[in-house]
Enzyme design. Structure first.
Site, short mmCIF file in Angstrom:
data_model
loop_
_atom_site.label_atom_id
_atom_site.label_comp_id
_atom_site.label_asym_id
_atom_site.label_seq_id
_atom_site.Cartn_x
_atom_site.Cartn_y
_atom_site.Cartn_z
N HIS A 40 0.83 -1.21 0.00
CA HIS A 40 0.00 0.00 0.00
C HIS A 40 0.87 1.26 0.00
O HIS A 40 0.57 2.24 -0.67
CB HIS A 40 -0.89 0.05 1.25
CG HIS A 40 -1.86 -1.08 1.37
ND1 HIS A 40 -1.71 -2.12 2.26
CD2 HIS A 40 -3.01 -1.32 0.71
CE1 HIS A 40 -2.73 -2.94 2.15
NE2 HIS A 40 -3.54 -2.49 1.22
N ASP A 153 -3.87 -7.71 -7.30
CA ASP A 153 -5.30 -7.94 -7.58
C ASP A 153 -5.55 -7.57 -9.04
O ASP A 153 -6.21 -6.57 -9.34
CB ASP A 153 -6.15 -7.09 -6.63
CG ASP A 153 -5.94 -7.50 -5.18
OD1 ASP A 153 -6.25 -8.64 -4.84
OD2 ASP A 153 -5.42 -6.67 -4.41
N SER A 189 -2.39 -8.19 3.14
CA SER A 189 -2.85 -8.03 4.53
C SER A 189 -3.13 -9.40 5.14
O SER A 189 -3.11 -9.57 6.36
CB SER A 189 -4.13 -7.20 4.56
OG SER A 189 -3.92 -5.98 3.89
O1 PAF Z 1 -7.95 -3.72 -3.09
C1 PAF Z 1 -8.58 -3.29 -2.09
O2 PAF Z 1 -8.03 -3.06 -1.02
C2 PAF Z 1 -10.08 -3.08 -2.21
O3 PAF Z 1 -10.66 -4.04 -3.03
C3 PAF Z 1 -10.45 -1.66 -2.68
C4 PAF Z 1 -9.94 -1.37 -4.08
C5 PAF Z 1 -9.89 -0.63 -1.71
C6 PAF Z 1 -11.98 -1.51 -2.69
O4 PAF Z 1 -12.53 -1.71 -1.43
#
Ligand code: PAF
Length: 282
Positions: A40, A153, A189
Site C-alpha cells: 500500500h 489484484d 494483509s
Molecule cells: O484492493 C482493495 O483493497 C479493495 O478491493 C479496494 C480497491 C480498496 C476496494 O474496497
C-alpha cells in the site's frame, strides 16, 4: 511526525479536495481497506511522485465480502494505518463509516460483465460487484487526477479500468507492480494470518507461479502444465486450490495456450488463509 488530516464525510472530503483543485493541485487517490503494508505504501509513494496531493481512503467495504467470508475478522488498525500513511507522504485520509457510504435505502450496484466471469468472479460470489460499486463511489466522491491499484489484484485492476472507461469517469487508473517479500511472496494483509509453518509453505506459491509462466511461454497446451502446478501446490501443503489458470490479461478469459498478453493466475488456501498471485507469461 504530524497527524495526518482525516475526514469522515463525503461533504468534508469534497470541501478539502475543492481547495486542492482551486490551488491547481493534481490529486492521486489510493483506495485501501486498511491493514496497510509496504505494498500500500508503495502505491502512496508512486502517487506522490506523480501528483502534488495524495489522498488515501480507508474503508472495509462490507459489500465485497462473499457470503462465506468473515467481514468481522478483517484486521483493523486505523491509528497505525494513519501513522504509516503520514510517514509515506499522504496528505489526507478519508475514513467514512458504513452508514456514510451505504445510507438507509442504498439500492444501486455497479456490475462489470465478462471480466468477472472467471477466477475470483466464481470463487468469491458478489465480490466484484462490491468492488466495482465502492470504487465507482470513491472515484465520483473525490474526482482525483489519478487513482492507484496494485497488480496483485490484477482482475480487480482490469474491472476498475473497464468501469472507468464504460462510465466515463474522468480519472487515469494506474496499475502498480506487486511488491514482494525478499523470498518472493506477494505482500498481502492476509499474510499476517499465516503461522510460521504456513509461511514456509507459502513461498512455494510464487515459485510455482513463475515456473508455470516459464513452462507456458513456449505456447504448448496449457492444461497439463496448469494441472501439474495445482498438484505441486497441494503436495507442498496448500489445503485447497481455487484455480491455477492461464488468461488473456485484457479480457480475463481462459486460454488453452499462451499468446501475447497472457498471464497465469493462482488462488490457493493455507488453512484459513487464501492467497492470490499472478505472473505475466513471456
Ligand atoms: O484492493 C482493495 O483493497 C479493495 O478491493 C479496494 C480497491 C480498496 C476496494 O474496497
Amino acid at each position: 511526525m504530524r497527524d495526518l488530516p482525516i475526514v469522515r464525510s463525503v461533504a468534508d472530503l469534497r470541501a478539502s479536495l475543492s481547495e486542492f483543485r482551486r490551488a491547481g493541485e493534481s490529486i492521486g487517490l489510493v483506495p485501501t481497506m486498511g491493514a496497510l503494508h509496504e505494498g500500500h505504501l508503495t502505491l502512496v509513494r508512486t502517487a506522490k511522485a506523480a501528483n502534488t496531493r495524495v489522498v488515501a481512503t480507508l474503508f472495509v467495504n462490507p459489500t465485497q465480502f462473499a457470503p462465506h467470508e468473515d467481514l468481522s475478522a478483517y484486521p483493523r488498525d486505523e491509528a497505525g494505518d494513519r501513522a504509516k500513511l503520514a510517514e509515506a507522504g499522504c496528505d489526507l485520509l478519508f475514513a467514512p463509516d458504513v452508514s456514510e457510504i451505504y445510507p438507509q435505502g442504498f439500492a444501486t450496484s455497479v456490475s462489470v460483465a465478462g471480466l468477472t466471469d472467471h477466477l475470483d468472479g466464481i470463487a468469491r460470489p458478489g465480490h466484484f460487484g462490491g468492488v466495482a460499486t465502492i470504487v465507482s463511489k470513491l472515484l465520483l466522491q473525490s474526482l482525483p487526477t489519478r487513482a492507484y491499484f496494485g497488480e496483485k489484484d490484477f482482475q480487480q485492476l482490469q474491472v476498475i479500468k473497464r468501469l472507468v472507461r464504460d462510465l466515463d469517469i474522468p480519472v487515469e487508473i494506474v496499475g502498480v507492480p506487486t511488491v514482494r517479500d525478499t523470498d518472493g511472496l506477494a505482500l498481502s494483509s492476509r499474510n499476517r494470518y499465516l503461522s510460521e509453518g504456513e509461511r514456509r509453505i507459502a513461498v512455494i506459491l510464487p515459485q510455482v507461479l513463475r515456473e508455470t509462466a516459464v513452462a507456458l511461454a513456449g505456447g504448448g497446451p496449457a492444461a497439463p502444465v496448469l494441472d501439474r502446478a495445482k498438484e505441486r501446490l497441494l503436495a507442498a501443503g496448500f489445503t485447497a486450490v481455487d484455480y491455477v489458470a492461464l488468461c488473456d490479461e485484457a479480457t480475463m478469459q481462459p486460454l488453452s495456450a499462451a499468446v501475447s498478453g497472457s498471464r497465469v493466475f493462482v488462488a490457493a488456501h493455507l488453512g484459513r488463509t487464501r492467497l492470490i498471485d499472478n505472473w505475466k507469461v513471456g
